[in-house]
Each structure stands twice: as C-alpha cells, then as structure tokens.
Design an enzyme around this catalytic site. Structure first.
Site, PDB file in Angstrom:
ATOM      1  N   GLY A  97       0.857  -1.251  -0.080  1.00  0.00           N
ATOM      2  CA  GLY A  97      -0.186  -0.053   0.013  1.00  0.00           C
ATOM      3  C   GLY A  97       1.034   1.228  -0.109  1.00  0.00           C
ATOM      4  O   GLY A  97       1.840   1.294  -0.486  1.00  0.00           O
ATOM      5  N   PHE A  98       0.292   2.193   0.674  1.00  0.00           N
ATOM      6  CA  PHE A  98       1.166   3.657   0.733  1.00  0.00           C
ATOM      7  C   PHE A  98       2.509   3.502   1.223  1.00  0.00           C
ATOM      8  O   PHE A  98       3.601   3.727   0.648  1.00  0.00           O
ATOM      9  CB  PHE A  98       0.375   4.732   1.424  1.00  0.00           C
ATOM     10  N   VAL A 151      -0.113 -12.811   4.241  1.00  0.00           N
ATOM     11  CA  VAL A 151       0.733 -13.289   5.571  1.00  0.00           C
ATOM     12  C   VAL A 151      -0.413 -13.733   6.738  1.00  0.00           C
ATOM     13  O   VAL A 151      -1.364 -12.888   6.944  1.00  0.00           O
ATOM     14  CB  VAL A 151       1.730 -12.320   5.968  1.00  0.00           C
ATOM     15  N   GLU A 176     -17.431  12.527   2.137  1.00  0.00           N
ATOM     16  CA  GLU A 176     -17.301  12.527   0.881  1.00  0.00           C
ATOM     17  C   GLU A 176     -18.306  11.452   0.038  1.00  0.00           C
ATOM     18  O   GLU A 176     -18.680  11.972  -0.926  1.00  0.00           O
ATOM     19  CB  GLU A 176     -15.707  12.068   0.528  1.00  0.00           C
ATOM     20  N   ASP A 202      -0.773   2.956   8.666  1.00  0.00           N
ATOM     21  CA  ASP A 202      -2.037   2.488   9.673  1.00  0.00           C
ATOM     22  C   ASP A 202      -1.658   1.366  10.778  1.00  0.00           C
ATOM     23  O   ASP A 202      -2.565   1.785  11.968  1.00  0.00           O
ATOM     24  CB  ASP A 202      -3.403   2.111   8.937  1.00  0.00           C
ATOM     25  N   ALA A 223      -2.691   8.846   4.213  1.00  0.00           N
ATOM     26  CA  ALA A 223      -1.604   8.264   3.286  1.00  0.00           C
ATOM     27  C   ALA A 223      -0.144   8.766   3.410  1.00  0.00           C
ATOM     28  O   ALA A 223       0.805   8.274   3.323  1.00  0.00           O
ATOM     29  CB  ALA A 223      -2.120   8.628   1.906  1.00  0.00           C
TER      30      ALA A 223
HETATM   31  C1  LIG Z   1     -11.897   5.049   1.778  1.00  0.00           C
HETATM   32  C2  LIG Z   1     -10.805   5.487   2.374  1.00  0.00           C
HETATM   33  C3  LIG Z   1     -10.541   7.015   1.984  1.00  0.00           C
HETATM   34  C4  LIG Z   1      -9.207   7.500   2.389  1.00  0.00           C
HETATM   35  N1  LIG Z   1      -9.131   8.628   2.198  1.00  0.00           N
HETATM   36  C5  LIG Z   1      -7.982   9.415   2.374  1.00  0.00           C
HETATM   37  C6  LIG Z   1      -7.532  10.803   2.156  1.00  0.00           C
HETATM   38  O1  LIG Z   1      -8.069  11.490   1.231  1.00  0.00           O
HETATM   39  N2  LIG Z   1      -6.440  11.084   2.565  1.00  0.00           N
HETATM   40  C7  LIG Z   1      -5.292  10.482   3.431  1.00  0.00           C
HETATM   41  O2  LIG Z   1      -4.376  10.937   3.436  1.00  0.00           O
HETATM   42  N3  LIG Z   1      -5.813   9.207   3.757  1.00  0.00           N
HETATM   43  C8  LIG Z   1      -6.902   8.670   3.230  1.00  0.00           C
HETATM   44  N4  LIG Z   1      -7.330   7.459   3.591  1.00  0.00           N
HETATM   45  C9  LIG Z   1      -6.397   6.676   4.680  1.00  0.00           C
HETATM   46  C10 LIG Z   1      -5.226   6.018   3.988  1.00  0.00           C
HETATM   47  O3  LIG Z   1      -5.747   5.432   2.870  1.00  0.00           O
HETATM   48  C11 LIG Z   1      -4.198   5.188   4.724  1.00  0.00           C
HETATM   49  O4  LIG Z   1      -3.938   5.985   5.959  1.00  0.00           O
HETATM   50  C12 LIG Z   1      -3.174   4.396   3.821  1.00  0.00           C
HETATM   51  O5  LIG Z   1      -3.743   3.603   2.948  1.00  0.00           O
HETATM   52  C13 LIG Z   1      -2.270   3.848   5.067  1.00  0.00           C
HETATM   53  O6  LIG Z   1      -1.184   3.321   4.210  1.00  0.00           O
HETATM   54  P1  LIG Z   1      -0.756   1.689   4.653  1.00  0.00           P
HETATM   55  O7  LIG Z   1       0.425   1.576   3.782  1.00  0.00           O
HETATM   56  O8  LIG Z   1      -0.568   1.771   6.205  1.00  0.00           O
HETATM   57  O9  LIG Z   1      -2.032   0.679   4.419  1.00  0.00           O
HETATM   58  P2  LIG Z   1      -2.718   0.419   3.076  1.00  0.00           P
HETATM   59  O10 LIG Z   1      -2.359   1.646   1.950  1.00  0.00           O
HETATM   60  O11 LIG Z   1      -4.002  -0.028   3.209  1.00  0.00           O
HETATM   61  O12 LIG Z   1      -1.806  -0.935   2.415  1.00  0.00           O
HETATM   62  C14 LIG Z   1      -1.959  -2.052   3.097  1.00  0.00           C
HETATM   63  C15 LIG Z   1      -1.697  -3.174   1.887  1.00  0.00           C
HETATM   64  O13 LIG Z   1      -1.299  -4.179   2.925  1.00  0.00           O
HETATM   65  C16 LIG Z   1      -1.899  -5.403   2.093  1.00  0.00           C
HETATM   66  N5  LIG Z   1      -2.400  -6.525   3.073  1.00  0.00           N
HETATM   67  C17 LIG Z   1      -3.017  -6.313   4.352  1.00  0.00           C
HETATM   68  N6  LIG Z   1      -3.257  -7.321   5.010  1.00  0.00           N
HETATM   69  C18 LIG Z   1      -2.126  -8.223   4.321  1.00  0.00           C
HETATM   70  C19 LIG Z   1      -1.966  -9.576   4.584  1.00  0.00           C
HETATM   71  N7  LIG Z   1      -2.292 -10.475   5.734  1.00  0.00           N
HETATM   72  N8  LIG Z   1      -0.938 -10.157   3.896  1.00  0.00           N
HETATM   73  C20 LIG Z   1      -0.493  -9.372   2.479  1.00  0.00           C
HETATM   74  N9  LIG Z   1      -0.988  -8.324   2.354  1.00  0.00           N
HETATM   75  C21 LIG Z   1      -1.585  -7.617   3.147  1.00  0.00           C
HETATM   76  C22 LIG Z   1      -3.322  -4.869   1.591  1.00  0.00           C
HETATM   77  O14 LIG Z   1      -3.734  -5.639   0.391  1.00  0.00           O
HETATM   78  C23 LIG Z   1      -2.819  -3.417   1.121  1.00  0.00           C
HETATM   79  O15 LIG Z   1      -2.171  -3.367  -0.045  1.00  0.00           O
HETATM   80  C24 LIG Z   1      -8.647   6.920   3.083  1.00  0.00           C
HETATM   81  C25 LIG Z   1      -8.923   5.474   3.561  1.00  0.00           C
HETATM   82  C26 LIG Z   1      -9.965   4.771   3.100  1.00  0.00           C
HETATM   83  C27 LIG Z   1     -10.313   3.688   3.335  1.00  0.00           C
END
Ligand SMILES: Cc1cc2nc3c(=O)[nH]c(=O)nc-3n(C[C@H](O)[C@H](O)[C@H](O)COP(=O)(O)OP(=O)(O)OC[C@H]3O[C@@H](n4cnc5c(N)ncnc54)[C@H](O)[C@@H]3O)c2cc1C
Length: 452
Positions: A35-36, A100, A192, A321, A337
């Site tokens: 993800g991000f 995982v 939104e 997150d 993000a």
């Molecule tokens: C609907 C929505 C709108 C949002 N709008 C905003 C916004 O406008 N601005 C902003 O800043 N933030 C926004 N956010 C929050 C932002 O998207 C998150 O803070 C961000 O995605 C966190 O990044 P991350 O890398 O921690 O997790 P993520 O980007 O969620 O990535 C996690 C990744 O891990 C993978 N994964 C999870 N569990 C497993 C596993 N067990 N095994 C293998 N892979 C796995 C998932 O498939 C995913 O690809 C929004 C979130 C949502 C849900």
C-alpha cells in the site's frame, strides 16, 4: 540477479544490527503490504544492496482516497489501482501474491495462507487497517465499508440496484426504504461519500428514471460525535455541514447507531427504514500486534521506537496505519496516506544504510503538509499548515493534489478526463451493475482478518 538463497528458506543469519557485515549475501527484506507505506519502502530500496520480497494479498496497489468515487460510479477500478508487478520491475525485487498469516520472530520468518514460510533479515509490516464495527462484526455484511476494490464495487452495485428496485417497487413504503441511504460516520470518508451520493441521485440518475424521482432519495449521514469532520478545525467542519445540507443530505450528529438489520437501522432511538447502509466509521489496525504476540496499543496498533522498529527488534519495522507513532505534540500520528508514505521512505533509508554497514539515521519525524476533504462539485475543505481553505479554491487544490499523488500517467489522465466530463455534464460513466449479489464484507478478508 540470481538469488543466493531460495526465498522460502528461513533466513540463516542471526539477529545482527548489520547483517551485511555478517554475510556476503545481500540481506533479505520482506515487505508485507504494497500500500502507501510498503510501496515507498520497496521503491526506496530499488538501488540498495538487498534482496526484496513484496507480499500482498491483492495484485494491485490501491489509491484509497478515491475509492468512494468508485463506489458512487464516478470512476472505474482501474483508474484508482495499479498492478503491483508493474511497479516492481527492479531487478532485486520479487513479488508474491499471497496473504501473510503469522510471524515467527525467533525464526525470523513469516508464514502465508498458501503454506509458505519466508525467511527475512529485515521485516516490514505495512498491512494497513480494517474498518472497526465496534464489537458488531455481524454488521459488516449489512453495512459494507469502502476498503478494497471488491467492497467499492459491491457498494456501487447495492446503490444502483436500490434505484432499480425502487423503480420496480409497487409498494410505496418499500420504495421509500429503497430510496433511503444511511451513511454511518461523518469523518472525511462519510462526508465525501454522502456528497457524492447526493450528486449521483440528484444530478445524474434524476435524468435516467421515469417512474421514480431519484432526486427525492433520502441521504442520511449519522455521526455519534458532536460534529462532522471532527479532525478538521471547527470552521471547516461547519462549512462541510452547510454544503452537505445544501446538497439535501440530512446530517444527524450526536446520534448513535444502535442496531442494523435487513430492514434498516435504529439510530438515536428511532427506526429508519433503509435498504442501503454504508459504514464509514472508525478503523482499527490490521493484525500485526497479534502476529508479533505483543499487547496492542490504541486501535490495535503496534507501538514502535523512534526509528519505527519494534522494541527489542531492530530488524522489524511496522509502518502506516498498523503503527502507533507519536507526533511532535506527543499524540499518535493520524491514519493518513502522507504519514504512511513518509514512514515508508524513512524505513527504506534506514534499511539501505544498515545493509551498507553505515550508521543509523536520525529518528523519524513527520512533516504535516495538511489534510483535505471534498464535499462535492466545487466544494472542499483544506486544512493546511498556514491556511484554512474552503469552496472552489480548496476543491481545485484537492483535485490537483489527488491527481499528483495518483500513480502512473494512465491513471492520472483517466481520472482527469472523467472529472472534466463529470463537471461539464454531471455524468458518471461507471454506472454499471456488475457481479453477483453477495453479502458484502464477508467476501473481503479485510473485514475478518483481525479476528483470525
Ligand atoms: C475510503 C478511504 C478513504 C481515505 N481517504 C484518505 C485521504 O483522502 N487522505 C489520506 O491521507 N488518507 C486517506 N485514507 C487513509 C489512507 O488510505 C491510509 O492511511 C493509508 O492507506 C495507509 O497506508 P498503509 O500503507 O498503512 O496501508 P494500505 O495503503 O491500506 O496498504 C496495506 C496493504 O497491505 C495489504 N495487506 C493487508 N493485509 C495483508 C496480509 N495479511 N498479507 C498480505 N498483504 C496484506 C493490503 O492488500 C494493502 O495493499 C483513506 C482510507 C480509506 C479506506
């Protein structure tokens, strides 16, 4: 590059602050979640002397901030997602489509749903968050939440089907229930989604039906807290409320959802007949704390050191997150993000430095560049470090920022074109009802993984 060790062989190198010094083999970095945060780690290590394995349970990197637009038929899934493999073509990277399910800290390995054990020298857990139904996990099937592409498509299907069923309904009460949409949670996602749903009903679908008036759809945004957009300054929350009301959205603050069933909801002691309920309330971290066998911090997160590693484990990073990271004011950084991306970039620098036998970098510190939310056509709020913007200026700024942060020229061009078209015509081209009718949420592992 030929790998000196098979990837599914448990790493032989013992815990060491500098694995590169302990072995000529480049250290193996396993990144869980593209993800991000995970993507930034992987991109930041493309030139580093490491072997990289990226594991994700989806084959795409998702731009979640625009997912509500997929759920409300403004954008198509491919506009907001990119295949992970297309982003990971560097020679030291190996991509695995797998889930995982556990971490063995002592053996330095992760296990997957496909039955593999993968050894690591450095582990990065960037698995994001799940929606929190506050102890009512059974509501997930009744009130889906936009988290994955499958969820967004299922919400889109449910919303569009509600209008079709209302068009065919003979009974007035049933028609009213079908044309009532309840959104739970007035944070940025709820606001939104409510604005987009109002525009879909009042501007786009209003021209498509003859027997019903889609513009009469009741859109109700229910919030347990005292105001909308609680994480934004009050002035911006008040602007969002006025704009939603002008769009015909009913906003009920200080109102708790007490139950959800097939017929609708009970909110603030009143039953509301609604065939579509969408969950936009709080989130909790993915199951990283359970995998690591540690006591979770607030919202199920993992508390990390100033360098984003697990206390006592300089080889395990928890990001985005899933991590509880203190900001400059001592409060946990928000689930955004930008936070995840900055943490990912930082972790990549630390790992690259250590893999090269160099000294540690300074502690992680987050640079807040502001937060944005859009309410509808030409209406948004921007909470920037030196300015609070509303209206068209904020909306243009919101649009530019989102286009800029989308990955890939194709996606940027597609989103820009769709937005331009929608602005000129009020059209929403992705009004397709696809897939089987299913119980949303049950099909998506994101809603259940934390209980495993
Ligand atoms: C609907 C929505 C709108 C949002 N709008 C905003 C916004 O406008 N601005 C902003 O800043 N933030 C926004 N956010 C929050 C932002 O998207 C998150 O803070 C961000 O995605 C966190 O990044 P991350 O890398 O921690 O997790 P993520 O980007 O969620 O990535 C996690 C990744 O891990 C993978 N994964 C999870 N569990 C497993 C596993 N067990 N095994 C293998 N892979 C796995 C998932 O498939 C995913 O690809 C929004 C979130 C949502 C849900």
């Amino acid at each position: 590059m030929t790998l000196a060790r098979p990837l599914d062989e448990t790493a032989a190198i013992a815990a060491s602050p500098s694995p590169a010094a302990a072995s000529a083999t480049p250290p193996h970095v396993v990144v869980v979640g593209a993800g991000f945060a995970g993507l930034e780690v992987a991109q930041g290590l493309r030139e580093a002397p490491v072997r990289l394995t990226i594991i994700d349970r989806h084959n795409y990197n998702l731009f979640q901030p625009l997912l509500y637009q997929v759920a409300t038929a403004a954008l198509s899934p491919a506009d907001v997602a990119v295949p992970i493999r297309s982003l990971m073509r560097h020679r030291n990277a190996h991509v695995m489509l797998d889930e995982v399910v556990g971490v063995d800290r002592a053996a330095r390995s992760v296990s997957t749903a496909a039955g593999k054990r993968i050894g690591y020298d450095y582990l990065v857990l960037a698995i994001g968050s799940l929606y929190d139904y506050f102890g009512h996990d059974d509501w997930a099937t009744l009130a889906p939440a936009p988290k994955t592409i499958d969820d967004a498509l299922a919400i889109r299907r449910r919303v569009l089907l509600a209008f079709e069923k209302a068009d065919a309904a003979a009974d007035e009460a049933e028609r009213d229930a079908l044309l009532t949409f309840v959104l739970v949670g007035a944070g940025a996602t709820g606001v939104e989604m409510a604005g987009a749903l109002a525009e879909l009903a009042r501007a786009t679908l209003a021209r498509d039906f003859r027997r019903i008036d889609p513009a009469s759809a009741r859109i109700l945004l229910v919030e347990a807290g005292p105001r909308v957009l609680a994480s934004f300054p009050e002035k911006l929350g008040a602007y969002a409320l006025r704009t939603l009301q002008a769009l015909g959205v009913e906003v009920a603050t200080a109102t708790r959802i007490e139950s959800i069933d097939e017929e609708g909801v009970i909110a603030g002691g009143k039953r509301i007949a609604a065939r579509t309920v969408i969950w936009c309330a709080g989130v909790k971290a993915g199951p990283a704390a359970a995998w690591l066998d540690i006591e979770p911090a607030r919202h199920g997160k993992v508390s990390v050191e100033a360098d984003l590693t697990l206390p006592g484990h300089p080889e395990i990073f928890v990001l985005g997150d899933a991590a509880a990271v203190k900001g400059s004011g001592g409060k946990d950084l928000p689930g955004l993000a930008a936070v995840a991306q900055q943490e990912g970039r930082y972790a990549a620098r630390v790992i690259a430095a250590r893999a090269s036998g160099k000294s540690e970098r300074a502690a992680f510190s987050y640079r807040d560049k502001g937060t944005l939310a859009t309410i509808g056509r030409s209406a948004a709020v921007a909470d920037l470090p030196h300015a609070k913007l509303t209206g068209t200026v904020a909306w243009l700024f919101w649009g530019l920022v989102h286009i800029f942060f989308l990955i890939g020229f194709r996606n940027r061009a597609a989103v820009l074109l769709n937005w331009l078209w929608a602005w000129l015509t009020y059209g929403r081209g992705a009004r397709l009802i696809t897939g089987e009718e299913r119980e949303i949420g049950r099909a998506s592992p994101d809603h259940t993984a934390v209980n495993r």
